[in-house]
Design an enzyme around this catalytic site. Structure first.
Site, PDB file in Angstrom:
ATOM      1  CB  CYS A   1      -0.968  -0.030   1.182  1.00 40.38           C
ATOM      2  SG  CYS A   1      -2.371   1.106   1.009  1.00 40.38           S
TER       3      CYS A   1
ATOM      4  CG  HIS B   1      -3.288  -4.093   2.514  1.00 41.31           C
ATOM      5  ND1 HIS B   1      -2.513  -3.873   3.625  1.00 41.31           N
ATOM      6  CD2 HIS B   1      -3.559  -2.871   1.994  1.00 41.31           C
ATOM      7  CE1 HIS B   1      -2.334  -2.580   3.789  1.00 41.31           C
ATOM      8  NE2 HIS B   1      -2.962  -1.948   2.806  1.00 41.31           N
TER       9      HIS B   1
ATOM     10  CD  GLU C   1      -1.439  -7.216   4.518  1.00 39.07           C
ATOM     11  OE1 GLU C   1      -1.827  -6.106   4.918  1.00 39.07           O
ATOM     12  OE2 GLU C   1      -0.992  -7.410   3.372  1.00 39.07           O
TER      13      GLU C   1
END
Length: 458
Positions: free
Chosen positions: A142, A274, A276
């Site tokens: 990001c 993102h 994750e």
């Protein structure tokens, strides 16, 4: 958790494990809680770093930390993630053409992100440039991807949706992408088209080929990604290659193809989304099997980089080779000073002195700058005798020799230079103390000898 990347330490070995695992620096984000600032890092980042075998080291976002980054050495990897907008003056000399009303509208729409944090900018840009200079593995998520692009000379859209709609007004309805949705923050997704023959393609290859979790069956190079940003890459820095695009043309992932080889400790990459956090609702299961691969390959590079770094500077205290070399050098210096002392006390010049016998002591005298005034006075007396010898005149280091040494030392790593400075600083201090003692004994002996001669003459 992937088998083979991390295992629980045996009882009593936690301290040893923390000493050998590579370190990944992560800068915290600041927020307000109960009327006070607190620093935090998303747990998903930390969990993945630890699970693949590295230790996350959190750099607090507090004033002045950007001047203390040397204190966080050794650095084996850097992960930069979410945060506020980057100061536009750092990447665009011609600030936005937005009107005052438009800027105010953007601030209201993205209140949590538009407050510029210059301290965080300074910390993260310094870290990014350090990674680029020393080839330290870097993963930007990001905002971290935007920091990487800016550090390399790229620029950003100050507001993606407004600026892209201006650029392509005729295709606005067809190509417009919602890059953030506060009403469905974690559930919001949009498509990205993955470029072939890139690391991202390799990680998501099975999902792309089989369209797992992908409703766009007419294009097997698309996946759905989450999106939490209102800024993004405008001009991609020249060194990078794009790995994925949003339908509106925004670069969603990029990497340096000449600095990507995890097995050799090379990894420089930015992801606007993102991975994750790409998880199924109410579950820790990833949307795609390839989601954690960015962290897996990043830590693989970090581990390889740490091994490469430590293998070039590691010296064990009980290394017999080192002991032999030190002992040999010590004996040469002692012999050199012994000869010089005899030359000084006897006044016989260099009748039996060879150049090689005097060189070790002469070089030590030239390099030792930590002498007291008393030592310096005595050494000048001894040095005058040595300098008068024809052999000593050949011992001065010429400019070419010094130039070569500077070139060799200039190529050494910071870690190796630090080890050398510590070692030679310690040796210089020890030699200085021993020399002071020996010179004092010499002066006392000479004084006693003169007293005896005076007594005998009487």
């Amino acid at each position: 958790m992937e088998e083979g990347y991390y295992s629980s330490p045996s009882p009593g070995s936690a301290a040893d494990l923390s000493m050998i695992l590579p370190r990944v620096l992560i800068v915290s984000r600041r927020t307000v809680r109960k009327n006070k600032f607190v620093d935090f890092v998303g747990e998903y980042h930390l969990d993945l770093i630890v699970s693949y075998g590295a230790v996350p080291v959190i750099i607090p976002r507090v004033s002045g930390v950007h001047m203390l980054l040397d204190s966080f050495e050794p650095i084996h990897g850097v992960l930069l993630c979410e945060g506020e907008d980057i100061d536009p003056s750092l990447y665009d000399s011609e600030l936005s053409s937005f009107s005052t009303e438009e800027l105010e509208e953007i601030r209201r729409a993205h209140a949590s992100d538009t407050a510029i944090d210059r301290e965080k900018d300074s910390i993260e840009l310094r870290l990014a440039k350090l990674c680029l200079e020393r080839n330290i593995p870097y993963l930007g998520i990001c905002r971290g991807s935007q920091v990487l692009n800016v550090a390399c000379g790229g620029t950003l859209y100050q507001d993606v949706e407004k600026e892209l709609s201006r650029r392509c007004p005729e295709n606005q309805n067809q190509l417009q992408v919602a890059h953030i949705n506060y009403d469905d923050y974690d559930g919001h997704r949009h498509t990205v088209k993955v470029e072939r023959n890139t690391p991202l393609h390799e990680w998501f290859k099975d999902s792309l080929d089989g369209n797992i979790g992908n409703n766009n069956n007419n294009n097997n190079m698309e996946i759905m990604v989450n999106s939490y940003h209102h800024q993004g890459v405008k001009r991609l820095a020249q060194r990078f290659a794009p790995m994925a695009f949003a339908p509106d043309g925004l670069v969603e992932a990029f990497y340096d193809p000449y600095a990507y080889n995890p097995e050799e400790g090379k990894f420089t990459m930015g992801l606007q989304f993102h991975p994750e956090r790409m998880r199924r609702p109410g579950s820790d299961d990833f949307d795609y099997p390839g989601c954690p691969f960015a962290y897996k390959e990043f830590v693989k590079a970090v581990i390889a980089f740490e091994k490469k770094l430590t293998s070039s500077v590691r010296v064990t205290p009980n290394d017999p080779k080192l002991d032999q070399e030190l002992e040999k050098k010590r004996e040469m210096i002692v012999r050199s000073f012994s000869i010089a002392k005899d030359m000084y006390t006897s006044g016989r010049g260099s009748i039996y002195a060879h150049e090689s016998d005097l060189e070790a002591g002469a070089l030590f005298l030239e390099e030792n700058t930590a002498l007291s005034l008393q030592q310096e006075k005595r050494l000048k007396q001894m040095g005058a005798t040595v300098r008068n010898a024809s052999a000593y005149r050949k011992l001065k280091m010429n400019e070419e020799r010094e130039k070569v040494m500077r070139q060799i030392i200039g190529k050494m790593s910071i870690e190796r230079l630090a080890v050398m400075m510590s070692f030679y600083g310690m040796m210089g201090q020890i030699c200085s103390e021993v020399l002071e003692t020996k010179l004092q004994l010499l002066v006392n002996d000479n004084k006693d000898h003169e007293d005896e001669e005076d007594a005998s003459s009487e």
